[in-house]
Motif scaffolding. Sequence first.
Motif, PDB file in Angstrom:
ATOM      1  N   GLN A  43      21.648  -2.762   6.693  1.00 59.52           N
ATOM      2  CA  GLN A  43      22.553  -3.668   7.387  1.00 59.52           C
ATOM      3  C   GLN A  43      22.722  -3.224   8.839  1.00 59.52           C
ATOM      4  O   GLN A  43      23.010  -2.058   9.099  1.00 59.52           O
ATOM      5  CB  GLN A  43      23.913  -3.695   6.683  1.00 59.52           C
ATOM      6  N   TYR A  44      22.560  -4.167   9.767  1.00 60.43           N
ATOM      7  CA  TYR A  44      22.632  -3.821  11.196  1.00 60.43           C
ATOM      8  C   TYR A  44      23.418  -4.890  11.939  1.00 60.43           C
ATOM      9  O   TYR A  44      23.618  -6.005  11.458  1.00 60.43           O
ATOM     10  CB  TYR A  44      21.231  -3.685  11.784  1.00 60.43           C
ATOM     11  N   ASP A  45      23.867  -4.513  13.119  1.00 64.69           N
ATOM     12  CA  ASP A  45      24.610  -5.427  13.994  1.00 64.69           C
ATOM     13  C   ASP A  45      23.890  -5.456  15.334  1.00 64.69           C
ATOM     14  O   ASP A  45      23.803  -4.431  16.030  1.00 64.69           O
ATOM     15  CB  ASP A  45      26.049  -4.927  14.163  1.00 64.69           C
ATOM     16  N   LEU A  46      23.360  -6.636  15.712  1.00 65.19           N
ATOM     17  CA  LEU A  46      22.609  -6.764  16.967  1.00 65.19           C
ATOM     18  C   LEU A  46      23.527  -6.708  18.188  1.00 65.19           C
ATOM     19  O   LEU A  46      23.096  -6.305  19.272  1.00 65.19           O
ATOM     20  CB  LEU A  46      21.822  -8.071  16.972  1.00 65.19           C
ATOM     21  N   GLU A  47      24.787  -7.106  18.032  1.00 61.76           N
ATOM     22  CA  GLU A  47      25.773  -7.082  19.119  1.00 61.76           C
ATOM     23  C   GLU A  47      25.220  -7.715  20.395  1.00 61.76           C
ATOM     24  O   GLU A  47      25.251  -7.129  21.481  1.00 61.76           O
ATOM     25  CB  GLU A  47      26.251  -5.651  19.381  1.00 61.76           C
ATOM     26  N   GLY A  48      24.684  -8.911  20.233  1.00 61.79           N
ATOM     27  CA  GLY A  48      24.193  -9.638  21.391  1.00 61.79           C
ATOM     28  C   GLY A  48      22.714  -9.483  21.665  1.00 61.79           C
ATOM     29  O   GLY A  48      22.131 -10.277  22.424  1.00 61.79           O
ATOM     30  N   ASP A  49      22.095  -8.491  21.082  1.00 65.61           N
ATOM     31  CA  ASP A  49      20.660  -8.301  21.278  1.00 65.61           C
ATOM     32  C   ASP A  49      19.893  -9.278  20.372  1.00 65.61           C
ATOM     33  O   ASP A  49      20.459  -9.931  19.499  1.00 65.61           O
ATOM     34  CB  ASP A  49      20.286  -6.857  20.952  1.00 65.61           C
ATOM     35  N   THR A  50      18.602  -9.350  20.553  1.00 69.76           N
ATOM     36  CA  THR A  50      17.728 -10.179  19.719  1.00 69.76           C
ATOM     37  C   THR A  50      16.845  -9.273  18.868  1.00 69.76           C
ATOM     38  O   THR A  50      16.298  -8.283  19.370  1.00 69.76           O
ATOM     39  CB  THR A  50      16.846 -11.085  20.592  1.00 69.76           C
ATOM     40  N   LEU A  51      16.714  -9.605  17.591  1.00 65.08           N
ATOM     41  CA  LEU A  51      15.928  -8.770  16.695  1.00 65.08           C
ATOM     42  C   LEU A  51      14.438  -8.887  17.003  1.00 65.08           C
ATOM     43  O   LEU A  51      13.892  -9.993  17.081  1.00 65.08           O
ATOM     44  CB  LEU A  51      16.187  -9.172  15.245  1.00 65.08           C
ATOM     45  N   TYR A  52      13.817  -7.719  17.147  1.00 65.26           N
ATOM     46  CA  TYR A  52      12.359  -7.693  17.317  1.00 65.26           C
ATOM     47  C   TYR A  52      11.677  -7.389  15.986  1.00 65.26           C
ATOM     48  O   TYR A  52      10.748  -8.084  15.575  1.00 65.26           O
ATOM     49  CB  TYR A  52      11.955  -6.661  18.363  1.00 65.26           C
ATOM     50  N   SER A  53      12.156  -6.328  15.281  1.00 66.46           N
ATOM     51  CA  SER A  53      11.518  -5.974  14.008  1.00 66.46           C
ATOM     52  C   SER A  53      12.422  -5.095  13.164  1.00 66.46           C
ATOM     53  O   SER A  53      13.314  -4.411  13.675  1.00 66.46           O
ATOM     54  CB  SER A  53      10.192  -5.239  14.247  1.00 66.46           C
ATOM     55  N   VAL A  54      12.163  -5.150  11.856  1.00 64.45           N
ATOM     56  CA  VAL A  54      12.734  -4.203  10.890  1.00 64.45           C
ATOM     57  C   VAL A  54      11.565  -3.559  10.161  1.00 64.45           C
ATOM     58  O   VAL A  54      10.721  -4.262   9.596  1.00 64.45           O
ATOM     59  CB  VAL A  54      13.667  -4.892   9.880  1.00 64.45           C
ATOM     60  N   LYS A  55      11.505  -2.242  10.185  1.00 67.19           N
ATOM     61  CA  LYS A  55      10.394  -1.527   9.564  1.00 67.19           C
ATOM     62  C   LYS A  55      10.929  -0.511   8.560  1.00 67.19           C
ATOM     63  O   LYS A  55      11.983   0.098   8.776  1.00 67.19           O
ATOM     64  CB  LYS A  55       9.547  -0.802  10.621  1.00 67.19           C
ATOM     65  N   TRP A  56      10.185  -0.368   7.465  1.00 71.17           N
ATOM     66  CA  TRP A  56      10.530   0.637   6.450  1.00 71.17           C
ATOM     67  C   TRP A  56       9.380   1.643   6.333  1.00 71.17           C
ATOM     68  O   TRP A  56       8.213   1.269   6.343  1.00 71.17           O
ATOM     69  CB  TRP A  56      10.763  -0.016   5.096  1.00 71.17           C
ATOM     70  N   TYR A  57       9.779   2.924   6.198  1.00 70.88           N
ATOM     71  CA  TYR A  57       8.815   4.011   6.084  1.00 70.88           C
ATOM     72  C   TYR A  57       9.132   4.844   4.848  1.00 70.88           C
ATOM     73  O   TYR A  57      10.306   5.019   4.494  1.00 70.88           O
ATOM     74  CB  TYR A  57       8.872   4.938   7.303  1.00 70.88           C
ATOM     75  N   LYS A  58       8.102   5.357   4.222  1.00 64.39           N
ATOM     76  CA  LYS A  58       8.263   6.371   3.161  1.00 64.39           C
ATOM     77  C   LYS A  58       7.550   7.630   3.615  1.00 64.39           C
ATOM     78  O   LYS A  58       6.332   7.625   3.844  1.00 64.39           O
ATOM     79  CB  LYS A  58       7.686   5.903   1.829  1.00 64.39           C
TER      80      LYS A  58
END
Length: 278
Positions: A43-58
């Motif tokens: 869960q994230y809050d952009l606070e006015g920014d625009t989302l570029y990407s969400v990445k998951w790593y193991k």
Amino acid sequence: MFGRTILVLLLLWTQDAVRSLRLVELRVPTHEPEGGMALLGCQYDLEGDTLYSVKWYKDGREFYRFVPKNDPPVYYFQTPGVNVEIGRSSNTVVALVNLTQESAGHYRCEVSGEAPSFATVYRQKYINIHLLPKGGPRVIGLKEQYNLDDLVVANCTLPPSRPKAHLKWLVNDKPAPSSYILGPWYRVSAERPDAAETFLQLSFFATTSDFVNGAIKLKCQATIAPLYQRETESTHYISLPFSMAAHPPEAKEIRDIASSVENTLATIIVPIMMLILM
């Protein structure tokens, strides 16, 4: 002077950019059973920014990427031990299915904002994958009844697990004294070299204090925190002679029986005496 002003402005701009994106919560389970599934939440809050990407790593290796501008926005990278169910995954949730021993590791969520800052925040947690036993603890060696001073010996066995299980004996719902316990012992499974059976023995001489209302309750508990807890319970009775085990008659009943016997004897003896006197 001009250079210092530019430097201060750049620092302030960088700080504002970092503050513009915030990772609110990382929901990653710490323990999951082998063969099961896990939901990873970011869960994230952009606070006015625009989302570029969400990445998951193991363990530092990317296995899932969500980029809203792409079509389709989701991309999955094959990774050992990581099986993603795409239909249940999104920009905030990743569903892992068919967990294996290889699924254990550090999972990191990384969220990035759009250009020109590409501000990035991330957080990670470790997932342990447990192999749970097939069934509960098995107890062997007990008898239905015991005499006082009899040796009570019982073995509690739990099928293979990973990690090793914790076994515990209870006598009448209280932890058995340490002097009653032998073990634990472990034996590596022939079918699963990464797992082990667990054994714990209970051994003591029965005394009057061990029996409550003529019975003793024995229980073996098996625990693999926090996913597994099972127990096996049995009740065993003290062996007594029939005359002691039967419910003794009350005093009134005894008097009634004695009176009946006396009347019966009188009924037989009086006619015999009259025949003799005649």
